[in-house]
Scaffold this motif. Sequence first.
Motif, mmCIF file in Angstrom:
data_model
loop_
_atom_site.group_PDB
_atom_site.id
_atom_site.type_symbol
_atom_site.label_atom_id
_atom_site.label_comp_id
_atom_site.label_asym_id
_atom_site.label_seq_id
_atom_site.Cartn_x
_atom_site.Cartn_y
_atom_site.Cartn_z
ATOM 1 N N ILE A 261 43.093 -7.282 -81.885
ATOM 2 C CA ILE A 261 42.169 -6.336 -82.498
ATOM 3 C C ILE A 261 41.256 -5.683 -81.463
ATOM 4 O O ILE A 261 40.976 -4.484 -81.520
ATOM 5 C CB ILE A 261 41.334 -7.047 -83.581
ATOM 6 C CG1 ILE A 261 42.257 -7.499 -84.728
ATOM 7 C CG2 ILE A 261 40.232 -6.148 -84.115
ATOM 8 C CD1 ILE A 261 41.586 -8.416 -85.710
ATOM 9 N N PHE A 262 40.794 -6.458 -80.471
ATOM 10 C CA PHE A 262 39.770 -5.953 -79.548
ATOM 11 C C PHE A 262 40.344 -5.343 -78.268
ATOM 12 O O PHE A 262 39.679 -4.508 -77.655
ATOM 13 C CB PHE A 262 38.803 -7.076 -79.175
ATOM 14 C CG PHE A 262 37.903 -7.480 -80.296
ATOM 15 C CD1 PHE A 262 37.230 -6.525 -81.032
ATOM 16 C CD2 PHE A 262 37.725 -8.809 -80.628
ATOM 17 C CE1 PHE A 262 36.403 -6.888 -82.079
ATOM 18 C CE2 PHE A 262 36.904 -9.188 -81.670
ATOM 19 C CZ PHE A 262 36.241 -8.224 -82.403
ATOM 20 N N LEU A 263 41.519 -5.753 -77.850
ATOM 21 C CA LEU A 263 42.064 -5.208 -76.601
ATOM 22 C C LEU A 263 42.450 -3.727 -76.688
ATOM 23 O O LEU A 263 42.170 -2.967 -75.753
ATOM 24 C CB LEU A 263 43.260 -6.044 -76.141
ATOM 25 C CG LEU A 263 42.944 -7.313 -75.350
ATOM 26 C CD1 LEU A 263 44.231 -7.992 -74.903
ATOM 27 C CD2 LEU A 263 42.075 -7.004 -74.143
ATOM 28 N N PRO A 264 43.126 -3.280 -77.764
ATOM 29 C CA PRO A 264 43.510 -1.850 -77.799
ATOM 30 C C PRO A 264 42.359 -0.879 -77.615
ATOM 31 O O PRO A 264 42.503 0.095 -76.860
ATOM 32 C CB PRO A 264 44.182 -1.714 -79.178
ATOM 33 C CG PRO A 264 44.724 -3.057 -79.464
ATOM 34 C CD PRO A 264 43.720 -4.021 -78.892
ATOM 35 N N PRO A 265 41.188 -1.057 -78.263
ATOM 36 C CA PRO A 265 40.102 -0.090 -78.011
ATOM 37 C C PRO A 265 39.602 -0.090 -76.580
ATOM 38 O O PRO A 265 39.102 0.936 -76.097
ATOM 39 C CB PRO A 265 38.992 -0.548 -78.978
ATOM 40 C CG PRO A 265 39.692 -1.318 -80.036
ATOM 41 C CD PRO A 265 40.829 -1.998 -79.338
ATOM 42 N N ILE A 266 39.724 -1.243 -75.891
ATOM 43 C CA ILE A 266 39.275 -1.289 -74.489
ATOM 44 C C ILE A 266 40.270 -0.586 -73.582
ATOM 45 O O ILE A 266 39.881 0.108 -72.629
ATOM 46 C CB ILE A 266 39.078 -2.756 -74.059
ATOM 47 C CG1 ILE A 266 37.986 -3.408 -74.909
ATOM 48 C CG2 ILE A 266 38.726 -2.853 -72.582
ATOM 49 C CD1 ILE A 266 37.794 -4.882 -74.616
ATOM 50 N N ILE A 267 41.550 -0.738 -73.877
ATOM 51 C CA ILE A 267 42.591 -0.157 -73.017
ATOM 52 C C ILE A 267 42.817 1.320 -73.342
ATOM 53 O O ILE A 267 42.933 2.158 -72.434
ATOM 54 C CB ILE A 267 43.897 -0.959 -73.170
ATOM 55 C CG1 ILE A 267 43.678 -2.407 -72.731
ATOM 56 C CG2 ILE A 267 45.015 -0.321 -72.352
ATOM 57 C CD1 ILE A 267 44.862 -3.312 -72.976
ATOM 58 N N LEU A 268 42.880 1.658 -74.630
ATOM 59 C CA LEU A 268 43.220 3.015 -75.065
ATOM 60 C C LEU A 268 41.951 3.786 -75.391
ATOM 61 O O LEU A 268 41.560 3.907 -76.549
ATOM 62 C CB LEU A 268 44.145 2.951 -76.291
ATOM 63 C CG LEU A 268 45.411 2.100 -76.144
ATOM 64 C CD1 LEU A 268 46.157 2.023 -77.453
ATOM 65 C CD2 LEU A 268 46.297 2.655 -75.038
ATOM 66 N N GLN A 269 41.302 4.323 -74.371
ATOM 67 C CA GLN A 269 40.053 5.055 -74.573
ATOM 68 C C GLN A 269 40.205 6.561 -74.369
ATOM 69 O O GLN A 269 39.264 7.312 -74.650
ATOM 70 C CB GLN A 269 38.968 4.533 -73.631
ATOM 71 C CG GLN A 269 38.588 3.084 -73.875
ATOM 72 C CD GLN A 269 37.346 2.674 -73.097
ATOM 73 O OE1 GLN A 269 36.456 3.478 -72.848
ATOM 74 N NE2 GLN A 269 37.281 1.409 -72.720
ATOM 75 N N VAL A 279 46.860 3.671 -85.062
ATOM 76 C CA VAL A 279 47.984 2.917 -85.627
ATOM 77 C C VAL A 279 47.784 1.424 -85.384
ATOM 78 O O VAL A 279 48.020 0.588 -86.277
ATOM 79 C CB VAL A 279 49.315 3.403 -85.026
ATOM 80 C CG1 VAL A 279 50.464 2.485 -85.458
ATOM 81 C CG2 VAL A 279 49.610 4.831 -85.453
ATOM 82 N N LEU A 280 47.332 1.072 -84.189
ATOM 83 C CA LEU A 280 47.087 -0.338 -83.879
ATOM 84 C C LEU A 280 45.917 -0.898 -84.703
ATOM 85 O O LEU A 280 45.915 -2.084 -85.032
ATOM 86 C CB LEU A 280 46.805 -0.497 -82.387
ATOM 87 C CG LEU A 280 47.995 -0.229 -81.462
ATOM 88 C CD1 LEU A 280 47.579 -0.339 -80.006
ATOM 89 C CD2 LEU A 280 49.142 -1.193 -81.756
ATOM 90 N N VAL A 281 44.937 -0.053 -85.029
ATOM 91 C CA VAL A 281 43.840 -0.503 -85.898
ATOM 92 C C VAL A 281 44.385 -0.860 -87.277
ATOM 93 O O VAL A 281 44.028 -1.901 -87.865
ATOM 94 C CB VAL A 281 42.756 0.581 -85.998
ATOM 95 C CG1 VAL A 281 41.761 0.249 -87.111
ATOM 96 C CG2 VAL A 281 42.018 0.713 -84.676
ATOM 97 N N ALA A 282 45.263 -0.011 -87.818
ATOM 98 C CA ALA A 282 45.863 -0.310 -89.125
ATOM 99 C C ALA A 282 46.730 -1.562 -89.060
ATOM 100 O O ALA A 282 46.729 -2.385 -89.988
ATOM 101 C CB ALA A 282 46.684 0.890 -89.601
ATOM 102 N N ILE A 283 47.457 -1.735 -87.956
ATOM 103 C CA ILE A 283 48.266 -2.950 -87.793
ATOM 104 C C ILE A 283 47.363 -4.177 -87.665
ATOM 105 O O ILE A 283 47.671 -5.256 -88.188
ATOM 106 C CB ILE A 283 49.184 -2.813 -86.561
ATOM 107 C CG1 ILE A 283 50.222 -1.711 -86.794
ATOM 108 C CG2 ILE A 283 49.884 -4.131 -86.247
ATOM 109 C CD1 ILE A 283 51.087 -1.420 -85.585
ATOM 110 N N GLY A 284 46.214 -4.029 -86.988
ATOM 111 C CA GLY A 284 45.272 -5.136 -86.869
ATOM 112 C C GLY A 284 44.715 -5.569 -88.215
ATOM 113 O O GLY A 284 44.545 -6.764 -88.477
#
Length: 343
Positions: A261-269, A279-284
Amino acid sequence: MFSPPLPTFVEPGPGNSSRWIHTVARLRYLAGLEPLYYFLVSTETPLLRLKQLVRTGSRNRKCPISQPVHENLIFITLQQLLIHELSIVARFVIILYESGLVRNGGLAFEPVPTMCVIRLLSYTHVVFFNIVVFIERYLATRFVCDYEGRRRLHIPIVINVSLLLFSIAYGYRVVWAQSNAYFWTGASLIPNTLAVFGFWRILKANERRLRRLNDHLNRQHYCEYSLSLRLQLKENIWSIRELRKCLIFTFAIFAVYALVIFLPPIILQSKDTRTTLEVLVAIGNLLMATAVPVIGCGICAMNERARQHLLPAVVYRRELEERRASIDEYFEILFTFWDEVVD
């Protein structure tokens, strides 16, 4: 330590204010991928409802005469379950505004921020559950002589009220964009690690005291022995062993989910990866809906006594029938062997 959150999820709110709306997918960035989003939400919704039904069934099931753990620990767990129930309802409300079925001024307008605070309450309770259980078991070890006889309801009341007030303050600071949730998630690993080590220490303390009670030859303080003390020590040892395994498993699952949940927002900015991030937020969110079934199955596999409370009645009844059948088969073989020997 109160550094501002990542600007990725900051939404403009009323009166030139801003809100940090996390774990909420933005449909405006999913142009052309709406069917995928609705598929994920349609899969998440029955899972959330299934969690409610499983919890309601286990809560309404008749408890045995002898409780598996102390009532203070039960009261602490009940608050955890109640907050989680509220977070499920909050997620249902968020889905209405997130999917556009109900429209308002934006995601930063009520009731979405308040629903996010309620979801953060559940998140905070999960993070600190390991710590509050350690505090309760430490007090059970500290006052073991009369912990079973005296109710001491002030212990769960103080723990529950303190955790609830802290969770509310933390949730508002995060959603009102005044604190960094990522930093505090990483910082929570320190007290949880200390709590795991603390479980080992109080387990050894209870085992040493029980050995001293059982040593009839070398026991020095005979006035210390009592049946209630012996039973409380055995309950402490059993509960600490089982709780330590279950809590380590739960925190391990939580750590894996938190990374997703927390890694994608840090990596994909960057703006180019914003669609992938949503899409990853919805999957989370879908992944969080599977947390309770996964943790429940793991606890049932590790703790036999928890199955009667967590498993559905039909499944648990079938398991008991299979055990009785195997026991009957064993005794039939034993009787046949005994008859042959006698003959």
